[in-house]
Motif scaffolding. Structure first.
Motif, PDB file in Angstrom:
ATOM      1  N   PRO A  16      -3.402  -6.595  12.901  1.00  0.00           N
ATOM      2  CA  PRO A  16      -4.070  -6.004  11.733  1.00  0.00           C
ATOM      3  C   PRO A  16      -4.761  -4.702  12.081  1.00  0.00           C
ATOM      4  CG  PRO A  16      -4.547  -8.361  11.906  1.00  0.00           C
ATOM      5  CD  PRO A  16      -3.867  -7.949  13.181  1.00  0.00           C
ATOM      6  N   VAL A  17      -4.795  -3.799  11.117  1.00  0.00           N
ATOM      7  CA  VAL A  17      -5.422  -2.497  11.289  1.00  0.00           C
ATOM      8  C   VAL A  17      -6.797  -2.538  10.645  1.00  0.00           C
ATOM      9  CG1 VAL A  17      -5.253  -0.057  10.736  1.00  0.00           C
ATOM     10  CG2 VAL A  17      -3.194  -1.358  11.262  1.00  0.00           C
ATOM     11  N   SER A  23      -8.905  -5.878   7.514  1.00  0.00           N
ATOM     12  CA  SER A  23      -9.663  -6.644   8.480  1.00  0.00           C
ATOM     13  C   SER A  23      -8.829  -6.825   9.717  1.00  0.00           C
ATOM     14  CB  SER A  23     -10.045  -8.005   7.892  1.00  0.00           C
ATOM     15  OG  SER A  23      -8.871  -8.740   7.576  1.00  0.00           O
ATOM     16  N   GLY A  24      -9.495  -7.134  10.819  1.00  0.00           N
ATOM     17  CA  GLY A  24      -8.765  -7.385  12.048  1.00  0.00           C
ATOM     18  C   GLY A  24      -9.202  -6.451  13.147  1.00  0.00           C
ATOM     19  N   PRO A  25      -8.809  -6.770  14.378  1.00  0.00           N
ATOM     20  CA  PRO A  25      -9.326  -6.070  15.539  1.00  0.00           C
ATOM     21  C   PRO A  25      -8.533  -4.872  15.983  1.00  0.00           C
ATOM     22  CG  PRO A  25      -8.026  -7.953  16.227  1.00  0.00           C
ATOM     23  CD  PRO A  25      -8.014  -7.947  14.718  1.00  0.00           C
ATOM     24  N   GLY A  26      -7.367  -4.625  15.428  1.00  0.00           N
ATOM     25  CA  GLY A  26      -6.466  -3.667  16.069  1.00  0.00           C
ATOM     26  C   GLY A  26      -6.443  -2.292  15.459  1.00  0.00           C
ATOM     27  N   ARG A  59      -7.698   6.830   2.000  1.00  0.00           N
ATOM     28  CA  ARG A  59      -9.148   6.953   2.161  1.00  0.00           C
ATOM     29  C   ARG A  59      -9.535   6.989   3.633  1.00  0.00           C
ATOM     30  NH1 ARG A  59      -9.152   3.734  -2.743  1.00  0.00           N
ATOM     31  NH2 ARG A  59      -8.968   1.819  -1.530  1.00  0.00           N
ATOM     32  N   ARG A  60      -8.866   6.174   4.454  1.00  0.00           N
ATOM     33  CA  ARG A  60      -9.134   6.179   5.898  1.00  0.00           C
ATOM     34  C   ARG A  60      -8.758   7.520   6.519  1.00  0.00           C
ATOM     35  NH1 ARG A  60      -5.999   2.158   8.928  1.00  0.00           N
ATOM     36  NH2 ARG A  60      -7.363   2.817  10.623  1.00  0.00           N
ATOM     37  N   LEU A  61      -7.614   8.051   6.137  1.00  0.00           N
ATOM     38  CA  LEU A  61      -7.180   9.344   6.673  1.00  0.00           C
ATOM     39  C   LEU A  61      -8.148  10.455   6.282  1.00  0.00           C
ATOM     40  CD1 LEU A  61      -3.302   9.339   6.130  1.00  0.00           C
ATOM     41  CD2 LEU A  61      -4.531   9.302   8.302  1.00  0.00           C
ATOM     42  N   ALA A  62      -8.695  10.361   5.075  1.00  0.00           N
ATOM     43  CA  ALA A  62      -9.619  11.397   4.599  1.00  0.00           C
ATOM     44  C   ALA A  62     -10.814  11.542   5.525  1.00  0.00           C
ATOM     45  CB  ALA A  62     -10.088  11.074   3.179  1.00  0.00           C
ATOM     46  N   ASP A 196      -7.671   7.408  18.183  1.00  0.00           N
ATOM     47  CA  ASP A 196      -9.098   7.075  18.217  1.00  0.00           C
ATOM     48  C   ASP A 196      -9.765   7.345  16.877  1.00  0.00           C
ATOM     49  OD1 ASP A 196      -8.875   6.323  20.865  1.00  0.00           O
ATOM     50  OD2 ASP A 196      -9.427   8.312  21.620  1.00  0.00           O
ATOM     51  N   GLU A 197      -9.360   8.435  16.214  1.00  0.00           N
ATOM     52  CA  GLU A 197      -9.984   8.806  14.948  1.00  0.00           C
ATOM     53  C   GLU A 197      -9.697   7.788  13.851  1.00  0.00           C
ATOM     54  OE1 GLU A 197      -8.363  12.694  14.448  1.00  0.00           O
ATOM     55  OE2 GLU A 197     -10.116  13.683  15.322  1.00  0.00           O
ATOM     56  N   LEU A 198      -8.561   7.110  13.949  1.00  0.00           N
ATOM     57  CA  LEU A 198      -8.203   6.112  12.950  1.00  0.00           C
ATOM     58  C   LEU A 198      -8.780   4.741  13.267  1.00  0.00           C
ATOM     59  CD1 LEU A 198      -4.482   6.940  12.129  1.00  0.00           C
ATOM     60  CD2 LEU A 198      -6.479   7.274  10.677  1.00  0.00           C
ATOM     61  N   ALA A 199      -9.410   4.587  14.427  1.00  0.00           N
ATOM     62  CA  ALA A 199      -9.963   3.297  14.840  1.00  0.00           C
ATOM     63  C   ALA A 199     -11.113   2.892  13.906  1.00  0.00           C
ATOM     64  CB  ALA A 199     -10.449   3.374  16.266  1.00  0.00           C
TER      65      ALA A 199
END
Length: 199
Positions: A16-17, A23-26, A59-62, A196-199
């Motif tokens: 999961p992202v 949700s999720g750890p990855g 939204r995450r990419l933004a 890293d930025e998408l983490a």
């Protein structure tokens, strides 16, 4: 049409992202392990299960986009390019509904939060390269805006050596399948920290 899924987006290994609405750890990690220089790229691949998750990805990419960023969206009709851009617009806090700019070629959405404007371009009907796009003044808009170009392959690469290419693949055959594989390719030094930025 299939009912919207509520499961989280997962990467190419099934992990999961994390991020808003997931949700999720990855965090998805694929591609070369070296920081990109000119002509190299960092690649992240993940799976999106529904239009809602596609918008959530936008939204995450933004959160990682900045003035001067060029985002190129590639995918067949109905793949989710405009849905992703709608999420980008929400994340950037811009004014106006983000819809497909097919008939007007480009729309500018000013920021409501003193951030960069979103310039949303549909290059589908533009056959040539930058020559045909000069009237859009994208080179003028780019330094202070986030420019998102649908169908931009082979047409806008000259605008910036650093760019984020987003390839959206949909399932073949069953048109009711909402699952999409999204490959994010960060080209140039600007995108060295994409994972890293998408983490």
């Amino acid at each position: 049409m299939e009912a919207p899924h509520s499961s989280p987006a997962v990467d190419s290994t099934g992990t999961p992202v994390t991020g808003p609405g997931t949700s999720g750890p990855g965090t998805p990690v694929t591609g070369p392990g070296v920081a990109p220089g000119p002509g190299t790229a960092v690649t992240v691949t993940l799976t999106v299960e529904s239009p809602e998750q596609m918008q959530d990805l936008g939204r995450r990419l933004a959160r990682v986009l900045a003035p001067g960023d060029l985002v190129m969206l590639t995918g067949e009709l109905g793949a989710g390019k405009t849905t992703l851009t709608r999420g980008l617009g929400e994340g950037l806090g811009v004014r106006g509904a983000v819809t497909s700019p097919t008939f007007v070629i480009a729309r500018v959405h000013p920021s409501q939060v003193q951030g960069p404007a979103l310039v949303h371009v549909d290059a589908y009907r533009l056959g040539g390269g930058l020559d045909e796009m000069e009237d859009l003044d994208l080179d003028v808009s780019l330094p202070e805006s986030v420019v998102v170009v649908e169908w931009g392959d082979g047409k806008v690469e000259e605008l910036s050596e650093d760019r984020l290419r987003v390839l959206i693949d949909r399932a073949t055959g069953d048109t009711d399948d909402e699952r999409r594989e999204v490959t994010l390719m960060g080209i140039g030094p600007r995108w060295a920290g994409l994972r890293d930025e998408l983490a």
